[in-house]
Write a protein that holds these residues in place. Structure first.
Motif, mmCIF file in Angstrom:
data_model
loop_
_atom_site.group_PDB
_atom_site.id
_atom_site.type_symbol
_atom_site.label_atom_id
_atom_site.label_comp_id
_atom_site.label_asym_id
_atom_site.label_seq_id
_atom_site.Cartn_x
_atom_site.Cartn_y
_atom_site.Cartn_z
ATOM 1 N N ASN A 12 15.689 -3.180 -2.735
ATOM 2 C CA ASN A 12 15.260 -3.779 -4.412
ATOM 3 C C ASN A 12 15.024 -5.312 -4.545
ATOM 4 O OD1 ASN A 12 17.426 -4.424 -4.825
ATOM 5 N ND2 ASN A 12 18.554 -3.060 -6.230
ATOM 6 N N LYS A 13 15.079 -5.720 -4.051
ATOM 7 C CA LYS A 13 15.107 -7.491 -4.714
ATOM 8 C C LYS A 13 13.813 -8.177 -3.804
ATOM 9 C CE LYS A 13 19.861 -8.594 -4.557
ATOM 10 N NZ LYS A 13 21.256 -9.242 -4.951
ATOM 11 N N ILE A 14 13.115 -7.307 -3.190
ATOM 12 C CA ILE A 14 11.363 -7.373 -2.786
ATOM 13 C C ILE A 14 10.457 -6.401 -3.453
ATOM 14 C CG2 ILE A 14 10.418 -7.661 -0.667
ATOM 15 C CD1 ILE A 14 13.088 -7.429 1.212
ATOM 16 N N LYS A 15 9.766 -7.293 -3.570
ATOM 17 C CA LYS A 15 8.539 -6.805 -3.938
ATOM 18 C C LYS A 15 7.616 -6.199 -2.752
ATOM 19 C CE LYS A 15 4.556 -6.862 -6.891
ATOM 20 N NZ LYS A 15 3.252 -8.014 -6.526
ATOM 21 N N ILE A 16 7.646 -4.361 -3.170
ATOM 22 C CA ILE A 16 6.635 -3.595 -2.332
ATOM 23 C C ILE A 16 5.984 -3.248 -2.771
ATOM 24 C CG2 ILE A 16 7.355 -1.569 -1.003
ATOM 25 C CD1 ILE A 16 9.977 -2.154 -0.506
ATOM 26 N N ASP A 17 4.541 -3.487 -2.115
ATOM 27 C CA ASP A 17 3.204 -3.222 -3.491
ATOM 28 C C ASP A 17 2.837 -1.697 -2.542
ATOM 29 O OD1 ASP A 17 2.649 -3.917 -5.743
ATOM 30 O OD2 ASP A 17 1.836 -5.899 -4.666
ATOM 31 N N TRP A 18 2.051 -1.034 -2.638
ATOM 32 C CA TRP A 18 1.349 -0.577 -1.483
ATOM 33 C C TRP A 18 -0.158 -0.020 -1.984
ATOM 34 C CZ3 TRP A 18 -1.529 4.580 -3.684
ATOM 35 C CH2 TRP A 18 -1.122 4.772 -4.588
ATOM 36 N N ILE A 19 -0.505 -0.090 -0.691
ATOM 37 C CA ILE A 19 -2.622 0.026 -0.894
ATOM 38 C C ILE A 19 -2.960 2.026 -0.693
ATOM 39 C CG2 ILE A 19 -4.534 -0.260 -0.076
ATOM 40 C CD1 ILE A 19 -2.828 -2.000 -1.865
ATOM 41 N N ASP A 20 -3.779 1.730 -1.796
ATOM 42 C CA ASP A 20 -4.373 3.088 -0.734
ATOM 43 C C ASP A 20 -5.388 3.534 0.312
ATOM 44 O OD1 ASP A 20 -5.088 5.970 -1.114
ATOM 45 O OD2 ASP A 20 -5.592 6.097 -3.026
ATOM 46 N N GLU A 21 -4.976 3.532 1.018
ATOM 47 C CA GLU A 21 -6.050 3.216 2.528
ATOM 48 C C GLU A 21 -6.689 4.587 2.878
ATOM 49 O OE1 GLU A 21 -5.245 4.394 5.594
ATOM 50 O OE2 GLU A 21 -4.110 5.414 5.141
ATOM 51 N N ARG A 22 -6.944 6.065 1.794
ATOM 52 C CA ARG A 22 -7.173 6.569 2.999
ATOM 53 C C ARG A 22 -8.406 6.901 2.874
ATOM 54 N NH1 ARG A 22 -5.147 10.165 -2.084
ATOM 55 N NH2 ARG A 22 -5.752 8.620 -3.128
ATOM 56 N N LEU A 23 -9.510 6.550 2.310
ATOM 57 C CA LEU A 23 -10.593 5.660 2.677
ATOM 58 C C LEU A 23 -11.178 4.947 3.050
ATOM 59 C CD1 LEU A 23 -12.290 7.497 -0.790
ATOM 60 C CD2 LEU A 23 -12.281 8.401 1.362
ATOM 61 N N THR A 24 -10.502 4.051 3.673
ATOM 62 C CA THR A 24 -10.786 2.706 4.959
ATOM 63 C C THR A 24 -11.708 3.337 6.111
ATOM 64 O OG1 THR A 24 -8.663 2.774 5.618
ATOM 65 C CG2 THR A 24 -9.296 1.301 3.761
ATOM 66 N N THR A 25 -11.285 4.385 6.122
ATOM 67 C CA THR A 25 -12.225 4.450 7.663
ATOM 68 C C THR A 25 -13.750 5.008 7.492
ATOM 69 O OG1 THR A 25 -10.350 4.996 8.741
ATOM 70 C CG2 THR A 25 -12.052 6.231 9.759
ATOM 71 N N VAL A 26 -13.381 6.332 5.986
ATOM 72 C CA VAL A 26 -15.143 6.242 5.671
ATOM 73 C C VAL A 26 -15.921 5.432 5.450
ATOM 74 C CG1 VAL A 26 -16.639 7.363 4.122
ATOM 75 C CG2 VAL A 26 -13.896 8.776 5.519
ATOM 76 N N GLU A 27 -15.347 4.011 4.557
ATOM 77 C CA GLU A 27 -16.007 2.721 4.229
ATOM 78 C C GLU A 27 -16.761 2.024 5.699
ATOM 79 O OE1 GLU A 27 -17.569 1.685 1.700
ATOM 80 O OE2 GLU A 27 -17.028 3.910 0.649
ATOM 81 N N ALA A 28 -15.209 2.076 6.768
ATOM 82 C CA ALA A 28 -15.854 1.238 8.000
ATOM 83 C C ALA A 28 -16.833 1.731 8.434
ATOM 84 C CB ALA A 28 -14.598 1.541 8.810
ATOM 85 N N HIS A 29 -17.026 3.034 8.540
ATOM 86 C CA HIS A 29 -17.989 3.978 9.175
ATOM 87 C C HIS A 29 -19.359 3.479 8.536
ATOM 88 C CE1 HIS A 29 -16.449 5.772 12.390
ATOM 89 N NE2 HIS A 29 -15.523 6.228 12.206
#
Length: 80
Positions: A23-40
């Motif tokens: 709880n003393k560390i800031k934890i972020d999350w990134i939605d990466e579901r479509l990154t492979t589609v974008e890469a292609h």
């Protein structure tokens, strides 16, 4: 679609546990579901050879994830 929903729920629970435990560390999350589609899409636009795509799709996806995080961070700094 049900499986996807379940996976997202498990991920959110994991993130919650991390935030509680660290709880003393800031934890972020990134939605990466479509990154492979974008890469292609990017590789198709650049007309990259099919055999080379397999070797670099994860790298391009990682770039999109990092870019998303950096934009999120930049926007949060602007709003503070």
């Amino acid at each position: 679609m049900e499986q996807y929903h379940g996976r997202a729920e498990v991920t959110q629970q994991f993130i919650h546990k991390l935030k509680c435990k660290y709880n003393k560390i800031k934890i972020d999350w990134i939605d990466e579901r479509l990154t492979t589609v974008e890469a292609h899409k990017t590789m198709n636009f650049l007309d990259i050879n099919k055999n080379k795509k397999r070797n670099i799709v994860d790298t391009i996806s990682a770039v999109y994830i990092l870019e998303t995080y950096l934009n999120k961070l930049k926007n949060s700094l602007k709003n503070n």
